[in-house]
Design a protein around this motif. Structure first.
Motif, PDB file in Angstrom:
ATOM      1  N   LYS A  95      -4.867  -5.432   6.879  1.00 24.41           N
ATOM      2  CA  LYS A  95      -3.798  -5.751   5.920  1.00 24.41           C
ATOM      3  C   LYS A  95      -3.372  -4.492   5.174  1.00 24.41           C
ATOM      4  O   LYS A  95      -2.168  -4.214   5.028  1.00 24.41           O
ATOM      5  CB  LYS A  95      -4.285  -6.817   4.937  1.00 24.41           C
ATOM      6  CG  LYS A  95      -3.276  -7.208   3.867  1.00 24.41           C
ATOM      7  CD  LYS A  95      -3.820  -8.350   3.017  1.00 24.41           C
ATOM      8  CE  LYS A  95      -2.823  -8.786   1.945  1.00 24.41           C
ATOM      9  NZ  LYS A  95      -2.644  -7.766   0.896  1.00 24.41           N
ATOM     10  N   LYS A  96      -4.341  -3.716   4.712  1.00 23.64           N
ATOM     11  CA  LYS A  96      -4.030  -2.494   3.978  1.00 23.64           C
ATOM     12  C   LYS A  96      -3.404  -1.441   4.892  1.00 23.64           C
ATOM     13  O   LYS A  96      -2.555  -0.655   4.460  1.00 23.64           O
ATOM     14  CB  LYS A  96      -5.295  -1.941   3.317  1.00 23.64           C
ATOM     15  CG  LYS A  96      -5.836  -2.836   2.200  1.00 23.64           C
ATOM     16  CD  LYS A  96      -4.798  -3.048   1.111  1.00 23.64           C
ATOM     17  CE  LYS A  96      -5.297  -3.929  -0.007  1.00 23.64           C
ATOM     18  NZ  LYS A  96      -4.244  -4.178  -1.030  1.00 23.64           N
ATOM     19  N   ASP A  98      -1.457  -2.142   7.465  1.00 24.15           N
ATOM     20  CA  ASP A  98      -0.067  -2.566   7.643  1.00 24.15           C
ATOM     21  C   ASP A  98       0.784  -2.173   6.433  1.00 24.15           C
ATOM     22  O   ASP A  98       1.925  -1.699   6.584  1.00 24.15           O
ATOM     23  CB  ASP A  98       0.012  -4.081   7.845  1.00 24.15           C
ATOM     24  CG  ASP A  98      -0.521  -4.518   9.207  1.00 24.15           C
ATOM     25  OD1 ASP A  98      -0.631  -3.672  10.108  1.00 24.15           O
ATOM     26  OD2 ASP A  98      -0.826  -5.724   9.356  1.00 24.15           O
ATOM     27  N   GLU A  99       0.237  -2.373   5.247  1.00 25.12           N
ATOM     28  CA  GLU A  99       0.966  -1.999   4.033  1.00 25.12           C
ATOM     29  C   GLU A  99       1.211  -0.494   3.987  1.00 25.12           C
ATOM     30  O   GLU A  99       2.299  -0.035   3.619  1.00 25.12           O
ATOM     31  CB  GLU A  99       0.173  -2.438   2.798  1.00 25.12           C
ATOM     32  CG  GLU A  99       0.114  -3.956   2.622  1.00 25.12           C
ATOM     33  CD  GLU A  99      -0.807  -4.391   1.498  1.00 25.12           C
ATOM     34  OE1 GLU A  99      -1.427  -3.503   0.854  1.00 25.12           O
ATOM     35  OE2 GLU A  99      -0.928  -5.607   1.255  1.00 25.12           O
ATOM     36  N   ARG A 100       0.204   0.276   4.373  1.00 19.76           N
ATOM     37  CA  ARG A 100       0.374   1.731   4.393  1.00 19.76           C
ATOM     38  C   ARG A 100       1.423   2.138   5.425  1.00 19.76           C
ATOM     39  O   ARG A 100       2.264   3.018   5.154  1.00 19.76           O
ATOM     40  CB  ARG A 100      -0.966   2.394   4.730  1.00 19.76           C
ATOM     41  CG  ARG A 100      -0.916   3.912   4.704  1.00 19.76           C
ATOM     42  CD  ARG A 100      -2.105   4.517   5.411  1.00 19.76           C
ATOM     43  NE  ARG A 100      -2.263   5.926   5.071  1.00 19.76           N
ATOM     44  CZ  ARG A 100      -2.923   6.797   5.809  1.00 19.76           C
ATOM     45  NH1 ARG A 100      -3.497   6.419   6.926  1.00 19.76           N
ATOM     46  NH2 ARG A 100      -3.024   8.056   5.438  1.00 19.76           N
ATOM     47  N   MET A 102       3.960   0.488   6.415  1.00 16.74           N
ATOM     48  CA  MET A 102       5.290   0.180   5.894  1.00 16.74           C
ATOM     49  C   MET A 102       5.741   1.239   4.894  1.00 16.74           C
ATOM     50  O   MET A 102       6.924   1.592   4.837  1.00 16.74           O
ATOM     51  CB  MET A 102       5.291  -1.208   5.243  1.00 16.74           C
ATOM     52  CG  MET A 102       5.086  -2.358   6.222  1.00 16.74           C
ATOM     53  SD  MET A 102       6.305  -2.377   7.569  1.00 16.74           S
ATOM     54  CE  MET A 102       7.816  -2.665   6.655  1.00 16.74           C
ATOM     55  N   GLN A 103       4.804   1.764   4.112  1.00 16.32           N
ATOM     56  CA  GLN A 103       5.138   2.845   3.174  1.00 16.32           C
ATOM     57  C   GLN A 103       5.558   4.109   3.934  1.00 16.32           C
ATOM     58  O   GLN A 103       6.512   4.783   3.544  1.00 16.32           O
ATOM     59  CB  GLN A 103       3.932   3.166   2.295  1.00 16.32           C
ATOM     60  CG  GLN A 103       3.574   2.083   1.290  1.00 16.32           C
ATOM     61  CD  GLN A 103       2.342   2.463   0.486  1.00 16.32           C
ATOM     62  OE1 GLN A 103       2.164   3.613   0.102  1.00 16.32           O
ATOM     63  NE2 GLN A 103       1.481   1.489   0.242  1.00 16.32           N
ATOM     64  N   TYR A 117       8.940  -0.938  12.086  1.00 18.34           N
ATOM     65  CA  TYR A 117       7.578  -1.319  12.481  1.00 18.34           C
ATOM     66  C   TYR A 117       7.624  -2.050  13.832  1.00 18.34           C
ATOM     67  O   TYR A 117       6.721  -1.902  14.660  1.00 18.34           O
ATOM     68  CB  TYR A 117       6.954  -2.200  11.407  1.00 18.34           C
ATOM     69  CG  TYR A 117       5.451  -2.055  11.315  1.00 18.34           C
ATOM     70  CD1 TYR A 117       4.744  -1.177  12.127  1.00 18.34           C
ATOM     71  CD2 TYR A 117       4.722  -2.809  10.401  1.00 18.34           C
ATOM     72  CE1 TYR A 117       3.369  -1.038  12.040  1.00 18.34           C
ATOM     73  CE2 TYR A 117       3.329  -2.689  10.290  1.00 18.34           C
ATOM     74  CZ  TYR A 117       2.667  -1.800  11.121  1.00 18.34           C
ATOM     75  OH  TYR A 117       1.311  -1.674  11.018  1.00 18.34           O
ATOM     76  N   THR A 166      -6.128   2.775   1.829  1.00 17.10           N
ATOM     77  CA  THR A 166      -7.136   1.954   1.149  1.00 17.10           C
ATOM     78  C   THR A 166      -8.295   1.737   2.114  1.00 17.10           C
ATOM     79  O   THR A 166      -8.093   1.311   3.249  1.00 17.10           O
ATOM     80  CB  THR A 166      -6.563   0.592   0.729  1.00 17.10           C
ATOM     81  OG1 THR A 166      -5.468   0.812  -0.161  1.00 17.10           O
ATOM     82  CG2 THR A 166      -7.627  -0.246   0.037  1.00 17.10           C
TER      83      THR A 166
END
Length: 288
Positions: A95-96, A98-100, A102-103, A117, A166
């Protein structure tokens, strides 16, 4: 000859799990661990192929751990089953990740590099997308000439498209590895960028928290440093492992299956005398 640290296309390696097993067999490796970053998705395929090729297969993972002084990577070696606690850590890290990602995509777009993505996942299906895949994408799109240039200009820490990662908590990761019947081992400890005095204190700390082994022999360290790391490990009651950290020749041409620091072959004592007794101790305790 053995190898206790390798990567496949399940994370950032060049070869699929079954192909890597075949390559290891052809290279003369008799004991092989696959330790993909933050995933165990390639282990079943590799285990089936290893059985066909007569290779002793060690189920593993490499987890990125939160640490103040530098990169702390924790190997889990010798899984007997997959615990819910390990699945939970993998899900959290994914999850982290994927968030990274996207950043990073947002920052690349802000730097006039069009990317989505969906496109990245279509180029690298069934993989744990990370910065090496972004670098490969930038090469493919002729934004840069090499992956190294992609990191230097865009993706490395301090560059315009870098995003913080993260990582997992050490104590939770150790527990999850142990819950799965595995053994926690510090990977390539020189990447901690700690002085020898600091490293001595770190080993004292983490061994007391359940980290049982140290990857003293790694191609990223000088032979004299590897010997010193082994001495430190022994002084703290830790066992010693060795690995190639093989990703594939297109990714790191200097790393070869079954070989570690200074291109030396990894002898099987690192498995039979070092790792296996700890796995056996777990099985004995479980069946007692």
């Amino acid at each position: 000859m053995i190898d206790l640290h390798t990567h496949t296309t399940a994370s950032d390696g060049q070869y699929p799990p079954s192909t890597l097993v075949n390559m290891a067999h052809d290279a003369g490796v008799t004991v092989l661990a696959i330790t993909d970053h933050d995933t165990t998705s390639g282990l079943d395929e590799a285990a089936q192929q290893a059985q066909k090729r007569g290779i002793t297969f060690v189920r593993g993972i490499e987890l990125n751990i939160t640490w103040p002084t530098g990169e702390f990577h924790l190997l889990g070696l010798g899984f007997q089953q997959m615990s819910q606690s390990l699945f939970d850590i993998i899900a959290f890290l994914q999850k982290k990740r994927d968030e990274r990602n996207m950043q990073i995509i947002k920052k690349l777009n802000e730097n006039n590099i069009a990317i989505s993505y969906e496109e990245l996942n279509s180029l690298f299906p069934n993989r744990q997308i990370g910065r090496p895949h972004f670098a490969a994408y930038l090469v493919q799109k002729n934004v840069v000439k090499t992956s190294q240039q992609a990191f230097i200009e865009y993706l490395a820490k301090g560059r315009p498209c870098y995003a913080e990662r993260t990582s997992a908590n050490l104590d939770e990761a150790v527990q999850a590895i142990c819950d799965s019947g595995g053994v926690p081992v510090i990977a390539h400890p020189m990447s901690l960028h700690a002085s020898w005095k600091q490293l001595d204190a770190i080993l004292d700390d983490v061994h007391g928290r359940g980290v049982a082994g140290l990857e003293a022999y790694h191609p990223g360290a000088r032979p004299q440093d590897c010997k010193r790391l082994e001495q430190l490990a022994r002084a703290h009651g830790m066992f010693v492992t060795a690995g190639s950290d093989f990703h594939g020749e297109k990714i790191r041409a200097d790393r070869k299956l079954g070989h570690t620091t200074d291109g030396k072959k990894i002898d099987d004592t690192f498995y039979y005398d070092e790792l296996l007794p700890h796995i056996s101790n777990f099985l004995h305790a479980k069946n007692a």
